[in-house]
Motif scaffolding. Structure first.
Motif, short mmCIF file in Angstrom:
data_model
loop_
_atom_site.label_atom_id
_atom_site.label_comp_id
_atom_site.label_asym_id
_atom_site.label_seq_id
_atom_site.Cartn_x
_atom_site.Cartn_y
_atom_site.Cartn_z
N LEU A 159 36.51 -45.56 20.02
CA LEU A 159 35.76 -44.32 20.14
C LEU A 159 35.17 -43.91 18.81
O LEU A 159 34.03 -43.43 18.75
N ALA A 160 35.92 -44.07 17.72
CA ALA A 160 35.41 -43.69 16.39
C ALA A 160 34.13 -44.44 16.06
O ALA A 160 33.16 -43.86 15.53
N VAL A 161 34.08 -45.74 16.36
CA VAL A 161 32.87 -46.51 16.08
C VAL A 161 31.74 -46.09 17.01
O VAL A 161 30.58 -46.00 16.60
N SER A 162 32.05 -45.80 18.27
CA SER A 162 31.02 -45.32 19.19
C SER A 162 30.46 -43.99 18.74
O SER A 162 29.25 -43.75 18.82
N LEU A 163 31.32 -43.09 18.26
CA LEU A 163 30.85 -41.80 17.74
C LEU A 163 29.96 -42.00 16.52
O LEU A 163 28.97 -41.27 16.33
N THR A 164 30.30 -42.99 15.69
CA THR A 164 29.46 -43.29 14.53
C THR A 164 28.07 -43.73 14.98
O THR A 164 27.05 -43.28 14.43
N ALA A 165 28.02 -44.61 15.98
CA ALA A 165 26.73 -45.06 16.49
C ALA A 165 25.95 -43.88 17.08
O ALA A 165 24.73 -43.74 16.85
N GLN A 166 26.64 -43.02 17.82
CA GLN A 166 25.97 -41.84 18.38
C GLN A 166 25.43 -40.94 17.28
O GLN A 166 24.29 -40.43 17.38
N ALA A 167 26.22 -40.72 16.23
CA ALA A 167 25.79 -39.85 15.14
C ALA A 167 24.56 -40.42 14.44
O ALA A 167 23.62 -39.70 14.09
N ILE A 168 24.54 -41.72 14.21
CA ILE A 168 23.40 -42.36 13.55
C ILE A 168 22.15 -42.23 14.42
O ILE A 168 21.07 -41.87 13.93
N LEU A 169 22.28 -42.52 15.70
CA LEU A 169 21.13 -42.46 16.59
C LEU A 169 20.60 -41.04 16.73
O LEU A 169 19.39 -40.80 16.74
N LEU A 170 21.51 -40.08 16.81
CA LEU A 170 21.07 -38.70 16.96
C LEU A 170 20.45 -38.18 15.67
O LEU A 170 19.50 -37.38 15.70
N THR A 171 20.95 -38.63 14.54
CA THR A 171 20.33 -38.29 13.26
C THR A 171 18.90 -38.82 13.22
O THR A 171 17.97 -38.13 12.77
N ALA A 172 18.72 -40.06 13.70
CA ALA A 172 17.37 -40.62 13.76
C ALA A 172 16.47 -39.78 14.66
O ALA A 172 15.28 -39.54 14.33
N MET A 173 16.99 -39.31 15.76
CA MET A 173 16.20 -38.50 16.68
C MET A 173 15.79 -37.18 16.03
O MET A 173 14.64 -36.73 16.14
N VAL A 174 16.73 -36.54 15.32
CA VAL A 174 16.42 -35.28 14.65
C VAL A 174 15.35 -35.49 13.60
O VAL A 174 14.38 -34.72 13.48
N ARG A 175 15.46 -36.57 12.84
CA ARG A 175 14.51 -36.82 11.76
C ARG A 175 13.13 -37.14 12.30
O ARG A 175 12.12 -36.68 11.76
N GLN A 176 13.08 -37.94 13.37
CA GLN A 176 11.76 -38.28 13.86
C GLN A 176 11.10 -37.09 14.54
O GLN A 176 9.88 -36.94 14.50
N ARG A 177 11.90 -36.20 15.13
CA ARG A 177 11.30 -34.99 15.71
C ARG A 177 10.84 -34.04 14.60
O ARG A 177 9.81 -33.37 14.73
N ALA A 178 11.60 -33.99 13.51
CA ALA A 178 11.18 -33.15 12.39
C ALA A 178 9.88 -33.68 11.78
O ALA A 178 8.98 -32.91 11.42
N ALA A 179 9.76 -35.03 11.66
CA ALA A 179 8.54 -35.63 11.13
C ALA A 179 7.36 -35.34 12.04
O ALA A 179 6.25 -35.04 11.57
N ALA A 180 7.60 -35.42 13.35
CA ALA A 180 6.52 -35.13 14.29
C ALA A 180 6.09 -33.68 14.22
O ALA A 180 4.90 -33.36 14.29
N SER A 181 7.10 -32.79 14.08
CA SER A 181 6.75 -31.38 14.01
C SER A 181 5.97 -31.04 12.75
O SER A 181 5.19 -30.08 12.71
N ALA A 182 6.15 -31.85 11.70
CA ALA A 182 5.41 -31.63 10.46
C ALA A 182 4.06 -32.34 10.48
O ALA A 182 3.31 -32.28 9.50
N GLY A 183 3.73 -33.02 11.56
CA GLY A 183 2.44 -33.68 11.68
C GLY A 183 2.33 -34.96 10.88
O GLY A 183 1.21 -35.42 10.61
N GLU A 184 3.44 -35.56 10.49
CA GLU A 184 3.37 -36.78 9.69
C GLU A 184 3.00 -37.97 10.57
O GLU A 184 3.35 -38.03 11.75
N SER A 185 2.36 -38.94 9.99
CA SER A 185 1.90 -40.11 10.72
C SER A 185 3.07 -41.04 10.99
O SER A 185 4.09 -41.00 10.31
#
Length: 782
Positions: A159-185
């Motif tokens: 479970l700890a490794v699965s949570l790590t994968a989930q945290a990494i993927l969700l961090t990627a999602m937050v960052r890409q949504r933040a980049a999109a909201s800022a209008g970055e290419s």
């Protein structure tokens, strides 16, 4: 662009919070790692440390290759149980960092799907030190999470490794949504960083699956969601890259796994066999669907393992889900994608009574519960959640210490047995199937372990006795099993009872095996073979095997003796008041000793057959008893079952259930067996020349009636006992020989209340039910 995770990367206090949680967790576990093996899966893991071969269930498929590799490394300096438990404690502690980032990212996504992009920029350091930190603490102190981290199992590490994968993927999602909201290419540095996180998340997902295959349900749906959310921002490259790294990470462990199993064919055969056992040999919701079964599965998965606070946690989680539905639908959607697929798989295809399988649902419940606590700000959600986490930690930590100090019941029993076997020559050790694997791992010393075919374990002892063996026989019995009723009860001496010194339902739900009874079988006067219905369990085995008095005789073996004896035979006509009558014939060594007609109109029968001196005298050590049933025309019939039997010397109290008693019933998970007594139920014995003591244990009638029941026992016109039953009871009273002689050995139990289930809308059951009786014992007065 505003980097939503910048406060954490800059070394904000959030990482210190995670570090403190990790240190506390590790300090609470390293001194209390499992000292012995316990569940059968832990035994399989230990055997895998010695010789890794999933083809021989070392460990059981799918094989857990990464966990086993780490276990082998730790086993260089630690014992097998501690080597296996170490990684649960260590990775469970490190999961604090993954949980904090996962929950913080969920908070960052908090907001309606139609909310303005600026909402994504509102992650603050205070948020990380508030809800995410408290939710992480609540997760790690949850009784199931805390306790499982000390066990020699892969659950917490996986479970700890699965949570790590989930945290990494969700961090990627937050960052890409933040980049999109800022209008970055899509080609911006921020987009590239989030893309690299997706690739890392895919690789970590593969590693998580190498720990536990269930990790696929926790990580792959979230990977698909993150890739879908990237549409229009370089999604094609992310898809190709993630597939590559997912495959590369899987091959790193899958190829060695197949090689160690003996090749693709051997691994496939072992995996298929394991899947078949899981599908057919386990009570699954997918194969036994009903509303009642679903309710129990949900209770096991969401409520039972919270050590008394389950309903409160579920209520808080429901409030938290409602809050997110109102204002944080994106976060709720992520929770659903990240945890619900596993939850559905768990409910349908896993034994929910084994509560450790519900461990991956704990983080989601903890986060939702904290959101529920924060719903009414004046209440002080942070304080309440922190207190709840502290209470869990304080109450569960002593149990963990006791768990490590006491060790598993089976390991303790085997240690005692090996010591005793050193001074007892030629011991044969029979056992119920759950103990076969621990015996393989830990051994029985100089004793000889017998085979343990599932549901037919007693037959291995029968074969030895029938062949003339006179060795001492010890039997490792599951306390919930009842098949030892097929052996003379007076020959059974309990040498030891072994169990956990705490409530396993809350902390080790579904552990296999849960306890052990060490029984010595000393020179039995009789033992029975197949086809007998002496308990509901043996009746089920007889039906499954197609054995019974109507399909050729059922057999028992009676010890040869010169003296007289008394044989008790009881049974029932299975026609529910219809069907042909049946002639029951009893033979000993081919000689008829009794016969009678089992009538459909009088379905229950009980006979005491006196055997004169010499009847059981033979040239062999055992006389063969045969009981057969046929119609009056001589045709075989399955309409008769024999559910009571005993043979003893004259004067030995034997107790039979006569008129007024219903058929025996059994709840295997609880290990409970019982008979219902009607408003007037008769017990009979053949021994009337001495005073006896009758012990009756039963359930409170208040479960079925509005008032206590008045219960009276009489024999030969003499009142023996009278009491009001308003709660569970255990009564013991003397029965004078004069009263028994006057009644012809009959003791009548009467109650002033009874009901018929059909009259209460409970199906078509027309039986008269007055008292539910768990145990009745008749013994001579010393």
């Amino acid at each position: 662009m505003t980097d939503l995770l910048a406060p954490v990367r800059r070394g904000s206090r959030a990482w210190w919070v995670a570090g403190v949680l990790a240190v506390i967790f590790l300090a609470g576990h390293l001194p209390f790692l499992a000292s012995t093996l316990e569940d059968v899966d832990s035994v399989n893991f230990a055997l895998g440390l010695r010789d890794f071969d999933p083809g021989r269930h070392r460990p059981h498929p799918p094989g857990y290759p990464i966990y086993m590799a780490l276990g082998k490394a730790a086993n260089l300096v630690l014992s097998e149980p501690r080597a296996l438990a170490f990684w649960g404690a260590l990775l469970g502690a490190l999961s604090a960092f993954a949980l904090l980032r996962l929950f913080g990212a969920l908070d960052a996504l908090d907001g309606d799907l139609a909310a303005p992009p600026e909402r994504l920029r509102q992650l603050r350091v205070g948020d990380w030190l508030g809800r995410p930190a408290v939710a992480a603490a609540l997760t790690m102190t949850a009784p199931l999470f805390w306790m499982t981290a000390s066990r020699p199992m892969s659950d917490t590490a996986g479970l700890a490794v699965s949570l790590t994968a989930q945290a990494i993927l969700l961090t990627a999602m937050v960052r890409q949504r933040a980049a999109a909201s800022a209008g970055e290419s899509p080609s911006s540095a921020a987009a590239a960083r989030s893309g690299r996180l997706i690739l890392l998340g895919a690789f970590t997902s593969a590693v998580a699956i190498g720990f536990r295959s269930q990790g696929a349900w926790l990580t792959l749906p979230l990977l698909v969601l993150v890739l879908a959310d990237r549409a229009g921002r370089g999604a094609a490259g992310a898809v190709v890259g993630s597939l590559f790294w997912l495959a590369a990470g899987s091959l790193l462990w899958f190829v060695p796994l197949v090689i160690a199993s003996g090749g693709p064919g051997a691994y496939y055969a072992a995996f298929s066999a394991q899947a078949g056992e899981d599908w057919t040999g386990v009570d699954l919701l997918a194969t036994n669907a009903s509303a009642r079964r679903l309710a129990f599965a949900l209770y096991d998965s969401l409520v039972r393992h919270w050590a008394g606070a389950g309903w409160f946690i579920v209520l808080l989680a429901a409030i938290g889900a409602a809050v997110l539905l109102w204002r944080g639908r994106r976060a709720l959607m992520v929770i659903i994608v990240a945890f619900v697929p596993y939850g559905v798989f768990h409910l349908l295809f896993q034994e929910t009574v084994t509560t450790r399988y519900a461990l991956p649902l704990v983080p989601a419940m903890a986060y939702l519960a904290v959101r529920g606590l924060y719903a009414p700000p004046p209440v002080g959600g942070l304080t309440l959640a922190a207190v709840l986490a502290l209470v869990f930690g304080v109450t569960t930590a002593p149990v963990t210490a006791t768990y490590a100090r006491a060790g598993g019941p089976v390991t303790r029993a085997l240690a005692d047995l090996r010591t005793e076997a050193e001074g007892t020559a030629g011991v044969l050790v029979g056992m119920h199937h759950p103990f076969a694997r621990p015996v393989e791992a830990e051994g029985v010393g100089p004793a000889t372990a017998l085979e343990a075919p599932p549901k037919h374990e007693w037959l291995e002892v029968v074969k030895r006795w029938e062949a003339g063996a006179t060795n001492p026989v010890w039997f490792l019995a599951d306390p919930r099993r009842t098949d030892l009723a097929l052996v003379d009860p007076l020959a059974q001496v309990v040498r030891g009872e072994y169990e956990w010194p705490f409530d396993t339902q809350a902390y080790l739900g579904g552990i296999r095996p849960n306890g052990l009874r060490w029984v010595a079988l000393r020179e039995p006067g009789w033992f029975a073979g197949e086809g007998w219905h002496l308990t509901p369990e043996t009746a089920g085995v007889a039906r499954a095997d197609g054995k019974g008095p109507g399909r050729g005789p059922i057999r028992a073996w009676l010890r040869s003796r010169a003296g007289a004896a008394v044989m008790m035979i009881g049974g029932r006509h299975l026609g529910s008041g219809a069907g042909p009558d049946a002639l029951v014939t009893v033979r000993i060594d081919g000689r008829p000793v009794g016969s009678w007609t089992a009538e459909a109109s009088a379905p229950f029968f009980l006979r005491f057959i006196p055997l004169e001196a010499g009847t059981l005298t033979g040239t062999a050590a055992w006389c063969v008893l045969e009981i057969q049933a046929a119609t009056p025309e001589g045709a075989a019939t399955d309409i008769v079952a024999i559910d009571q039997f005993d043979v003893q010397a004259p004067g030995t109290p034997m107790l039979g259930f006569a008129e007024g008693w219903q058929e025996p019933e059994y709840a295997p998970l609880q290990g409970l067996s019982w008979r219902w007594a009607s408003n007037r139920a008769v017990l009979r014995t053949a021994s009337t020349d001495r005073d006896v003591e009758l012990q009756i244990v039963g359930e409170s009638p208040r479960r079925y009636f509005d008032r206590p029941s008045r219960v009276t026992a009489t024999a030969g016109g003499t009142q023996l006992w009278s009491a009001e039953a308003g709660s569970d009871f255990a009564w013991s009273f003397r029965v004078p020989s004069s009263a028994l002689e006057a009644s012809g050995g009959a003791i009548t139990i009467e109650t002033d209340q009874f009901f018929r289930p059909a009259d209460r809308g409970q199906g078509a059951d027309r039986r008269a039910l007055g008292l539910r009786i768990y145990r009745v014992v008749l013994k001579p007065v010393s």
